[in-house]
Scaffold this motif. Structure first.
Motif, PDB file in Angstrom:
ATOM      1  N   LYS A 174       0.900  -1.093   0.129  1.00 54.21           N
ATOM      2  CA  LYS A 174       0.113   0.138  -0.085  1.00 54.21           C
ATOM      3  C   LYS A 174       0.865   1.313   0.076  1.00 54.21           C
ATOM      4  O   LYS A 174       2.217   1.245   0.516  1.00 54.21           O
ATOM      5  CB  LYS A 174      -0.989   0.114   1.240  1.00 54.21           C
ATOM      6  CG  LYS A 174      -1.775  -1.026   1.322  1.00 54.21           C
ATOM      7  CD  LYS A 174      -2.700  -0.850   2.555  1.00 54.21           C
ATOM      8  CE  LYS A 174      -1.954  -1.106   3.912  1.00 54.21           C
ATOM      9  NZ  LYS A 174      -2.797  -0.855   5.041  1.00 54.21           N
ATOM     10  N   ALA A 176       1.008   5.216   1.367  1.00 52.03           N
ATOM     11  CA  ALA A 176       0.608   6.272   2.407  1.00 52.03           C
ATOM     12  C   ALA A 176       1.120   7.756   1.834  1.00 52.03           C
ATOM     13  O   ALA A 176       2.368   7.599   1.826  1.00 52.03           O
ATOM     14  CB  ALA A 176       0.776   5.800   3.755  1.00 52.03           C
ATOM     15  N   LYS A 194      -6.011  12.710  -4.933  1.00 47.97           N
ATOM     16  CA  LYS A 194      -7.030  11.829  -4.316  1.00 47.97           C
ATOM     17  C   LYS A 194      -7.768  11.386  -5.565  1.00 47.97           C
ATOM     18  O   LYS A 194      -7.906  10.070  -5.767  1.00 47.97           O
ATOM     19  CB  LYS A 194      -7.953  12.470  -3.249  1.00 47.97           C
ATOM     20  CG  LYS A 194      -7.416  12.662  -2.093  1.00 47.97           C
ATOM     21  CD  LYS A 194      -8.500  12.914  -1.126  1.00 47.97           C
ATOM     22  CE  LYS A 194      -8.963  11.752  -0.640  1.00 47.97           C
ATOM     23  NZ  LYS A 194     -10.037  11.812   0.400  1.00 47.97           N
ATOM     24  N   LYS A 198      -7.983   7.028  -6.747  1.00 45.22           N
ATOM     25  CA  LYS A 198      -9.244   6.510  -6.193  1.00 45.22           C
ATOM     26  C   LYS A 198      -9.501   5.064  -6.330  1.00 45.22           C
ATOM     27  O   LYS A 198     -10.190   4.490  -5.745  1.00 45.22           O
ATOM     28  CB  LYS A 198     -10.395   7.394  -7.131  1.00 45.22           C
ATOM     29  CG  LYS A 198     -10.448   7.524  -8.343  1.00 45.22           C
ATOM     30  CD  LYS A 198     -11.656   8.046  -8.899  1.00 45.22           C
ATOM     31  CE  LYS A 198     -11.957   7.906 -10.420  1.00 45.22           C
ATOM     32  NZ  LYS A 198     -13.146   8.811 -10.670  1.00 45.22           N
ATOM     33  N   ARG A 201      -4.700   1.118  -4.006  1.00 49.45           N
ATOM     34  CA  ARG A 201      -4.209   1.031  -2.551  1.00 49.45           C
ATOM     35  C   ARG A 201      -3.510   2.144  -1.987  1.00 49.45           C
ATOM     36  O   ARG A 201      -2.380   1.967  -1.618  1.00 49.45           O
ATOM     37  CB  ARG A 201      -3.574  -0.259  -2.159  1.00 49.45           C
ATOM     38  CG  ARG A 201      -4.639  -1.518  -2.610  1.00 49.45           C
ATOM     39  CD  ARG A 201      -3.946  -2.876  -2.871  1.00 49.45           C
ATOM     40  NE  ARG A 201      -3.067  -2.933  -1.684  1.00 49.45           N
ATOM     41  CZ  ARG A 201      -3.430  -3.799  -0.387  1.00 49.45           C
ATOM     42  NH1 ARG A 201      -4.815  -4.201  -0.551  1.00 49.45           N
ATOM     43  NH2 ARG A 201      -2.660  -3.901   0.573  1.00 49.45           N
ATOM     44  N   GLU A 203      -3.443   5.499   0.658  1.00 53.68           N
ATOM     45  CA  GLU A 203      -4.166   6.341   1.860  1.00 53.68           C
ATOM     46  C   GLU A 203      -3.617   7.729   1.949  1.00 53.68           C
ATOM     47  O   GLU A 203      -2.478   8.025   1.641  1.00 53.68           O
ATOM     48  CB  GLU A 203      -3.984   5.382   2.978  1.00 53.68           C
ATOM     49  CG  GLU A 203      -4.539   4.043   2.949  1.00 53.68           C
ATOM     50  CD  GLU A 203      -4.026   3.076   4.214  1.00 53.68           C
ATOM     51  OE1 GLU A 203      -3.128   3.415   5.016  1.00 53.68           O
ATOM     52  OE2 GLU A 203      -4.437   2.021   4.138  1.00 53.68           O
ATOM     53  N   PHE A 204      -4.488   8.508   2.237  1.00 50.01           N
ATOM     54  CA  PHE A 204      -4.008   9.913   2.527  1.00 50.01           C
ATOM     55  C   PHE A 204      -4.304  10.307   3.967  1.00 50.01           C
ATOM     56  O   PHE A 204      -5.022  10.262   4.452  1.00 50.01           O
ATOM     57  CB  PHE A 204      -4.918  10.947   1.338  1.00 50.01           C
ATOM     58  CG  PHE A 204      -4.597  10.717  -0.018  1.00 50.01           C
ATOM     59  CD1 PHE A 204      -3.654  11.577  -0.358  1.00 50.01           C
ATOM     60  CD2 PHE A 204      -5.258   9.681  -0.570  1.00 50.01           C
ATOM     61  CE1 PHE A 204      -3.487  11.337  -1.761  1.00 50.01           C
ATOM     62  CE2 PHE A 204      -5.087   9.657  -2.113  1.00 50.01           C
ATOM     63  CZ  PHE A 204      -4.330  10.548  -2.520  1.00 50.01           C
ATOM     64  N   TYR A 205      -3.255  11.246   4.182  1.00 45.64           N
ATOM     65  CA  TYR A 205      -3.085  11.473   5.677  1.00 45.64           C
ATOM     66  C   TYR A 205      -2.686  13.428   5.621  1.00 45.64           C
ATOM     67  O   TYR A 205      -1.561  13.559   6.042  1.00 45.64           O
ATOM     68  CB  TYR A 205      -1.916  11.048   6.394  1.00 45.64           C
ATOM     69  CG  TYR A 205      -2.465   9.537   6.663  1.00 45.64           C
ATOM     70  CD1 TYR A 205      -3.189   8.953   7.761  1.00 45.64           C
ATOM     71  CD2 TYR A 205      -1.761   8.471   5.690  1.00 45.64           C
ATOM     72  CE1 TYR A 205      -3.107   7.620   8.022  1.00 45.64           C
ATOM     73  CE2 TYR A 205      -2.252   7.098   5.916  1.00 45.64           C
ATOM     74  CZ  TYR A 205      -2.894   6.852   6.926  1.00 45.64           C
ATOM     75  OH  TYR A 205      -3.024   5.540   7.023  1.00 45.64           O
TER      76      TYR A 205
END
Length: 317
Positions: A174, A176, A194, A198, A201, A203-205
Motif C-alpha cells: 500500500k 501512504a 486523491k 481513487k 491502494r 491512503e491519504f493523511y
C-alpha cells in the motif's frame, strides 16, 4: 539571528530552529522571525524567544542571517550567513560582508564555491533518535511532504508517485501519502492526487499529527521521495532531507531521487520511476538482513550533540 524560513513546518524551518536552539544555549539570543513561528516551541519543544523582524539590536556581537530566499548586509561585529542553498543572483558584495558561510550538505557547499568562490562550513541537520521507533513492519510505502505544485518550488511530486505506484505490479504493498495542506492551491493539488489514486491502494493523511506520523513511519517498509524529479535548477531539489533521517530512524528504507544533498547518506536512489519500481520490488524479494537497524544507526549519527559541535566549531573559525 534573522530567520526568513516560515510557513510549513518543513526541513528548512526545522534546521533553522535547531540552529537557534544551539545559539540560545551559548549566547543571549534574539530571534527575529514572524510571530506565528512561536508554534515551533510547541511542535518541536524549542523554547526560543521571538522578536519582530524589524526590531534589530544595533551592531550585535554576532549577527546570524538564516535564509535561502533573501540576503542583506551583515549587521554585527561578526557576521554569519547560513543558507540551505545559495542564490546565484545574490550580489557578491553583500555576501562579502559575512565572515563565515554555513550550509548543510556538500552539495550546497559545492555551489557556494562555484557561485561565490567561498568555502562553506558544514553543519548537518539533526534528529533525536529517541523520538523514533521501529515497529513490526507492514506492507506499506510512505511518502511524507507538503502537497503543493508551484513554479520554482520544491514540489515532492505526489502525482508522479501515485502513477509509479499504479505500475508497481505488487498486490500486497500500500502507499501512504502524508503531509501538510496549507493553502487553497495546496487543496487543489491534494484533490487531484486523491482523484488519481481513487482506484488504488493509496491512503491519504493530510495535516497529520506528528505522533500519528511517527507511528506510520515505524510500520512502513519503504520511504519514497521524489523531490527534484523533473527539475533542472539545483535550487529546486532536496538540499539535505531531514525527512530521510526520520524515515531511517524508524527503520524505513529510503528510496529517493538521485540528485541533491541526500545522496550523501541515503542507500538507494533512482533516476526515473521505472528504476524506483525496480528497486522496490528487488528489496521486496530479499530478506531485510538487518537493514532497518543499520539505517537507524546511520540516522543516530546525526544527533543534536554532533550538530552543536559542528556549529560552534564553524562559529569559532
Amino acid at each position: 539571528m534573522f530567520n526568513s524560513h516560515t510557513g510549513a513546518i518543513g526541513g528548512g524551518e526545522l534546521w533553522g530552529y535547531q540552529l537557534a536552539s544551539v545559539l540560545n544555549k551559548h549566547y543571549d539570543l534574539r530571534l527575529y522571525s514572524l510571530p506565528g513561528d512561536i508554534r515551533f516551541n510547541k511542535y518541536y519543544d524549542f523554547q526560543i524567544p521571538f522578536f519582530g523582524r524589524t526590531a534589530f539590536i544595533s551592531n550585535p556581537d554576532l549577527y546570524v542571517h538564516y535564509s535561502t530566499h533573501v540576503i542583506d548586509k551583515g549587521k554585527g561585529k561578526k557576521n554569519v550567513l547560513i543558507t540551505c542553498f545559495p542564490k546565484k543572483e545574490w550580489p557578491k558584495e553583500i555576501v562579502e560582508t559575512y565572515d563565515t558561510i554555513i550550509t548543510l550538505s556538500r552539495y550546497s557547499a559545492n555551489y557556494i564555491k562555484a557561485y561565490w568562490d567561498k568555502k562553506a562550513r558544514l553543519v548537518h541537520p539533526a534528529i533525536d533518535i529517541r523520538n523514533y521507533q521501529i515497529a513490526s513492519k507492514e506492507d506499506l510505502i510512505i511518502s511524507v511532504s507538503r502537497f503543493f505544485k508551484e513554479p520554482g518550488g520544491q514540489s515532492k511530486n505526489q502525482l508522479e508517485l501515485i502513477e509509479a505506484f499504479r505500475h508497481l505490479n505488487s498486490g500486497e504493498l500500500k502507499l501512504a501519502l502524508a503531509g501538510a495542506v496549507l493553502t487553497p492551491q495546496d487543496q487543489n493539488y491534494f484533490d487531484l492526487c486523491k482523484e488519481k489514486a481513487k482506484d488504488l491502494r493509496v491512503e491519504f493523511y493530510p495535516n497529520i499529527e506528528r505522533t500519528e506520523l511517527k507511528t506510520l513511519l515505524s510500520k512502513a517498509k519503504y520511504f519514497w521521495h521524489a523531490n527534484g524529479y523533473g527539475r533542472t535548477d539545483p535550487y529546486e531539489v532536496e538540499h539535505f532531507g531531514i525527512v530521510y533521517l526520520e524515515a531511517m530512524a524508524s527503520g524505513c528504507i529510503p528510496i529517493g531521487f538521485e540528485t541533491g544533498g541526500s545522496k550523501e547518506f541515503i542507500p538507494f536512489t533512482f533516476k526515473d520511476f521505472d528504476q524506483l519500481q525496480k528497486i522496490t520490488l528487488e528489496l521486496e524479494a530479499q530478506a531485510s538482513n538487518g537493514l532497518p537497524s543499520k539505517l537507524r544507526y546511520i540516522a543516530s549519527e546525526y544527533s543534536m550533540e554532533r550538530m552543536e559541535k559542528e556549529l560552534l566549531r564553524a562559529l569559532d573559525n
